[in-house]
Design a protein around this motif. Structure first.
Motif, PDB file in Angstrom:
ATOM      1  N   VAL A   1       0.828  -1.209   0.000  1.00 45.41           N
ATOM      2  CA  VAL A   1       0.000   0.000   0.000  1.00 45.41           C
ATOM      3  C   VAL A   1       0.863   1.261   0.000  1.00 45.41           C
ATOM      4  CG1 VAL A   1      -1.771   1.310   1.229  1.00 45.41           C
ATOM      5  CG2 VAL A   1      -1.907  -1.191   1.139  1.00 45.41           C
TER       6      VAL A   1
ATOM      7  N   MET B   1      -4.675  -1.005  -2.215  1.00 47.96           N
ATOM      8  CA  MET B   1      -5.712   0.000  -1.944  1.00 47.96           C
ATOM      9  C   MET B   1      -5.506   0.593  -0.555  1.00 47.96           C
ATOM     10  SD  MET B   1      -8.997  -2.179  -3.263  1.00 47.96           S
ATOM     11  CE  MET B   1     -10.207  -0.859  -3.202  1.00 47.96           C
ATOM     12  N   PRO B   2      -5.781   1.872  -0.396  1.00 51.47           N
ATOM     13  CA  PRO B   2      -5.651   2.483   0.927  1.00 51.47           C
ATOM     14  C   PRO B   2      -6.868   2.159   1.797  1.00 51.47           C
ATOM     15  CG  PRO B   2      -6.460   4.094  -0.641  1.00 51.47           C
ATOM     16  CD  PRO B   2      -6.240   2.828  -1.419  1.00 51.47           C
ATOM     17  N   THR B   3      -6.625   1.978   3.092  1.00 52.67           N
ATOM     18  CA  THR B   3      -7.755   1.933   4.028  1.00 52.67           C
ATOM     19  C   THR B   3      -7.425   2.905   5.145  1.00 52.67           C
ATOM     20  OG1 THR B   3      -6.688   0.012   5.046  1.00 52.67           O
ATOM     21  CG2 THR B   3      -8.549  -0.437   3.613  1.00 52.67           C
ATOM     22  N   LEU B   4      -8.420   3.648   5.575  1.00 51.81           N
ATOM     23  CA  LEU B   4      -8.155   4.764   6.493  1.00 51.81           C
ATOM     24  C   LEU B   4      -7.909   4.304   7.925  1.00 51.81           C
ATOM     25  CD1 LEU B   4      -8.028   7.825   7.002  1.00 51.81           C
ATOM     26  CD2 LEU B   4     -10.506   7.787   7.297  1.00 51.81           C
TER      27      LEU B   4
ATOM     28  N   ASP C   1     -11.223   4.945  -3.876  1.00 57.24           N
ATOM     29  CA  ASP C   1     -11.057   3.770  -3.016  1.00 57.24           C
ATOM     30  C   ASP C   1     -11.342   4.047  -1.544  1.00 57.24           C
ATOM     31  OD1 ASP C   1     -10.457   2.121  -5.109  1.00 57.24           O
ATOM     32  OD2 ASP C   1      -8.286   2.323  -4.925  1.00 57.24           O
ATOM     33  N   LEU C   2     -11.618   5.319  -1.201  1.00 62.54           N
ATOM     34  CA  LEU C   2     -11.879   5.630   0.213  1.00 62.54           C
ATOM     35  C   LEU C   2     -13.255   6.256   0.385  1.00 62.54           C
ATOM     36  CD1 LEU C   2      -8.440   7.199   1.198  1.00 62.54           C
ATOM     37  CD2 LEU C   2      -9.395   5.090   2.148  1.00 62.54           C
TER      38      LEU C   2
END
Lengths: 463, 463
Positions: free
Chosen positions: A41, A49-52, A274-275
């Protein structure tokens, strides 16, 4: 002197977080071998994919609330596209206030020491890029190396209005901000490069010049002084100052043109698909407010109300650690609060700096012991030594064979008579020194203070 | 042993009852693939069988589109840019398959970065249609479709951004399922247009794709846009379907005839058939789709700069020169879409194009939700034309338009859609697609399974 206008964009790493903004890599990247604190990432590998990191939102919200800013209920992440080798996706995930976007919070303020209010336009979350290393100087390096360990570290950006009108005010802003950050646990002073400022300066209503990447309050002041005189000189020579981006050279203490106008930024912002949007609920705000506790102003007021003088109150209120200890002592033994304030603002502050101490002990009973026996501790060095012991978490027990003044006078008289032959022809100073030697041996160094007082009295009497 | 025409369901059943061994199965598909690949060009990378028989999938090897990351197996996106890229991680869909005892048979050919509808835009050459090797397979999941249709794989994963699973399924006479947006994690799917695409499944029967779907569907912590869809079997016996006439009318005479013919059969079998004349926003579907897709693609593909992976640039005078040279490895279609997306996101055009495209998508979604209410699925042709000869689309842009116009709707609305063969013209098949509401995947699968059973287009298939 014509007027200058200064606005700041302050980037602060959320050093209190365990992980990066969009992945589970550690946020403790300093000192690690290059490219070991990375994953698909934060190196932007295809398909990742980014995840917060939800904690990042809470930490940023804390800062926003401390700066009296209004959080948006819903804010969005955007892609800001620019090609640079330290940016692995060639876009940075950040928040944007145009194109239908909202930052995390808006419209705050911070009061300077001179009472002036600096408006804060917005506060948003974004990711830090990696770092480029040049072998030797950038101009002559044969190659450059990239380390992505820092890539993806959570940053907040605090954007002020151009409300500061001197280098000193800008410095004061950064210093006050640093205090506020430490109030919420973000101790930027302990992490090199964790607070970086882009400084915007315009002289006499001219174009604004942006000086990128200035680290720390003192350098902010220096960079503005330099820029002020550079722009002034141009103004006086009738040369037009152009809108441009300059870099701060910390070693030479000058600003250097870095990006020409032809590269005027076209960032092609678009929402990050993606977010999901960031939502800040009332209950989150409530929770965060409870965690923050009071501000520096609240602490200062309490100290003044306790009768502590302004100088001490300012010093103690600027550090949440010091203030917490003060409060505990006050609860433990109210009569010690004045003395505690003195020791906290002087000796303990000194120790914190000297040994880079991050936290003070929860248990203040050792400190109370020192304060209660403060009068009988013979010298300043011993006080400091005891305080260090307490800070290090060692047990502090002060037990002196203390002697009362009356008893000691008799003892002194006896010693004088026993040694009369030896001292009778000595000068006062030599006589004093000789007798002190014997007294210290007998009563111990810790009673030095009393011994000096009493010996002086006796010698004066028998002169 | 000959497994031609075998469905996954049949293979699993025969392994279960001992008449087939997983080793034999993998051996069959591998050998046949080696034999046919020089003609059909379905695989970019083919792996020797090496799996152990375990789990629900008994170790059976499956074809994976080459834009889905596979740990230790090169993943090229059919691009020179990623010719030698070996991901260090598995896409979530791949690790789910492995958890169920599946393995990777090979990586299938495709249109470069999934951009294309014919299977011709590959740096590794076009995929050829097993039904007639002079003709295109449709794309972009061209290799996955060809592999399944030619018995070079029991089943395959593809991806569907605007029809990329359904189009080649229709052209090769197999089943192609595009699940709801988010139903299968996109983590590890190399992004083309994040907000439109989803991993899909290509198989020999509706039951086959359902078996695999249930194994890989579900919310993934690595993909914030993923969702849990209801996986319970739906109890429908006489489906009510809605035909959008204007969609059918866009089709060629041959397709139209076969499609209406299929409606007649479905109606006789008890399907409730209703018609609506027009989908009023038909004319805006493609422009909205391409605007969003190109914008997202232009930022997604920014990361290919030749630094962390990709071909080495031998000499460059500076950084800008380096990335221009590195980015020349993209094929012409990819370059065109990057340029379009870059333009769309440029200052001043963002509002004119991108924001309006997003608004249109919203309106299209609303209209779709309105018309489908009361029906189990919308039923329309998948492709308005039959496969064309390789090279022909490049001459005639109208064909390229026709290739996309009927398939983009479910991507814009996030709907599940499944294409099954519903008619036959010469050696080719006509595909029909059932489209449902987002998250009602099991409903469209059920409707398609009933229709498949009624129509019996591929009588030679062995279930």
């Amino acid at each position: 002197m014509e007027e200058i206008k200064v606005g700041l964009e302050v980037h602060v790493q959320l050093v209190t977080l365990k992980t990066k903004l969009f992945c589970s890599c550690s946020s403790d990247y300093r000192g690690k071998p290059p490219n070991t604190n990375i994953c698909p990432v934060c190196t932007g590998l295809p398909g990742s994919m980014p995840t917060l990191n939800k904690k990042a939102v809470e930490e940023a919200l804390k800062v926003a609330l401390m700066l009296n800013a209004q959080p948006y209920e819903t804010s969005y992440f955007f892609r800001k596209t620019y090609f640079y080798p330290d940016l692995p996706k060639n876009f940075q995930i950040t928040q944007y206030d145009k194109a239908g976007g909202y930052p995390l919070a808006h419209d705050g303020y911070l009061k300077l020491s001179n009472g002036k209010t600096v408006r804060i336009e917005r506060i948003h979350l974004e990711e830090d890029p990696g770092r480029i290393y040049y072998e030797g100087s950038r101009a002559t390096a044969r190659y450059s190396l990239i380390d992505y360990n820092r890539s993806g570290i959570a940053l907040i950006e605090i954007v002020t209005a151009p409300d500061m009108s001197s280098p000193e005010e800008a410095r004061d802003f950064v210093e006050r901000l640093t205090t506020i950050l430490s109030d919420v646990g973000i101790n930027v002073k302990d992490y090199e490069g964790s607070l970086r400022v882009d400084v915007n300066v315009s002289y006499a209503g001219g174009e604004r010049v942006e000086v990128k990447n200035v680290t720390g309050a003192a350098s902010v002041e220096k960079a503005i002084i330099y820029e002020m005189f550079r722009q002034k000189t141009m103004y006086e020579k009738g040369i037009k100052v152009v809108r441009e981006t300059r870099a701060w050279d910390e070693k030479r203490r000058i600003t250097i043109a870095s990006r020409g106008k032809e590269f005027e930024a076209e960032y092609r912002y678009m929402p990050e698909p993606d977010l999901p949007p960031v939502t800040i609920t009332e209950s989150l705000i409530k929770k965060v407010k409870e965690e923050i506790g009071g501000s520096q102003e609240d602490r200062y007021r309490e100290l003044i109300n306790d009768g502590i003088n302004e100088e001490l109150a300012k010093k103690i209120s600027s550090d949440k650690n010091l203030f917490n200890v003060y409060e505990k002592i006050k609860f433990y033994e109210p009569s010690l609060k004045q003395l505690a304030a003195n020791v906290l603002a002087n000796e303990i502050s000194y120790l914190i700096k000297r040994y880079s101490i991050k936290t003070l002990p929860e248990d203040v009973s050792g400190l109370a012991e020192i304060l209660q026996n403060y009068r009988i501790i013979p010298d300043h060095e011993s006080v400091v030594a005891y305080l260090k012991k307490w800070i290090d978490g060692e047990k502090v027990k002060i037990s002196f064979k203390t002697v009362s003044a009356e008893n000691i006078q008799n003892d002194i008289m006896q010693i004088i008579s026993e040694n009369y032959e030896k001292i009778r022809n000595l000068e006062y100073n030599k006589k004093f020194e000789f007798l002190m030697g014997i007294l210290i041996k007998k009563f111990g160094k810790e009673n030095k203070k009393v011994l000096v007082e009493e010996l002086t009295k006796v010698l004066n009497k028998i002169k | 042993m000959n497994l031609e025409g075998y469905t996954l369901q049949l293979i699993l059943r025969e392994i279960e009852n001992g008449s087939l061994s997983p080793e034999d199965v993998n051996e069959f598909y591998y050998k046949r693939s080696v034999e046919l690949n020089s003609v059909l060009n379905a695989y970019i990378t083919l792996l020797e069988p090496r799996s152990r028989a375990e789990g629900d999938l008994k170790g059976i090897a499956i074809a994976i589109k080459d834009n889905i990351s596979t740990k230790g197996i090169r993943t090229t996106c059919a691009s020179k840019m990623l010719e030698n890229y070996v991901p260090p991680y598995d896409a979530t869909a791949v690790s789910s398959l492995k958890k169920h005892g599946g393995s990777v048979l090979g990586k299938t050919n495709m249109d470069e970065f999934a951009m294309g509808s014919s299977g011709e835009n590959s740096a590794f050459g076009p995929t050829r249609n097993p039904l007639n090797k002079e003709y295109v397979t449709g794309g972009s999941s061209s290799g996955s479709a060809a592999a399944v249709a030619a018995d070079m794989a029991p089943i395959a994963l593809g991806s569907d951004t605007g029809g990329s699973v359904r189009a080649p399924a229709s052209f090769t006479g197999i089943v192609g399922f595009k699940p709801s947006y988010g139903a299968i994690s996109r983590y590890g799917l190399i992004a083309y247009a994040n907000s439109l695409e989803v991993i899909g499944i290509l198989g020999k029967s509706v039951e086959d794709v359902k078996i695999l779907f249930k194994m890989i569907a579900g919310k993934d912590p690595m993909d914030s846009t993923s969702i849990n869809v209801d996986l319970k079997e739906k109890n429908i016996s006489k489906p009510n379907i809605l035909v959008i006439k204007s969609f059918v009318e866009l089709s060629s005479e041959e397709v139209k005839k076969e499609f209406y013919n299929s409606i007649g059969k479905l109606e006789s079998a008890g399907f409730g058939i209703s018609y609506v004349d027009k989908f009023s926003l038909t004319d805006y579907m493609l422009s909205s789709y391409y605007t969003i897709a190109c914008a997202e693609a232009s930022t997604n593909l920014s990361r290919y700069d030749g630094i962390r992976y990709g071909p080495k640039v031998e000499s460059a005078s500076n950084w800008r020169d380096y990335i221009s040279k590195a980015r020349s490895f993209f094929g012409p279609e990819v370059k065109a879409r990057i340029m379009m997306g870059t333009f769309i996101l440029s200052a001043g055009y963002y509002e004119t194009y991108y924001l309006r495209a997003l608004q249109l998508r919203k309106m299209i979604k609303q209209e779709f939700e309105k018309i489908i209410s009361g029906y189990d699925a919308v039923y329309v042709p998948t492709m308005p034309v039959l496969p064309w000869k390789i090279g022909k689309a490049i001459e005639d842009p109208k064909i390229a338009y026709a290739a996309d116009v009927l398939t983009v709707l479910p991507n814009l609305t996030g709907s599940p859609a499944i294409s099954i063969p519903v008619g036959k013209v010469r050696e080719f098949f006509v595909g029909g697609q059932f489209i449902g509401l987002r998250a009602e995947d099991m409903k469209v699968l059920k409707v398609a399974a009933i229709a498949e059973n009624v129509l019996q287009v591929k009588k030679n298939g062995r279930n």
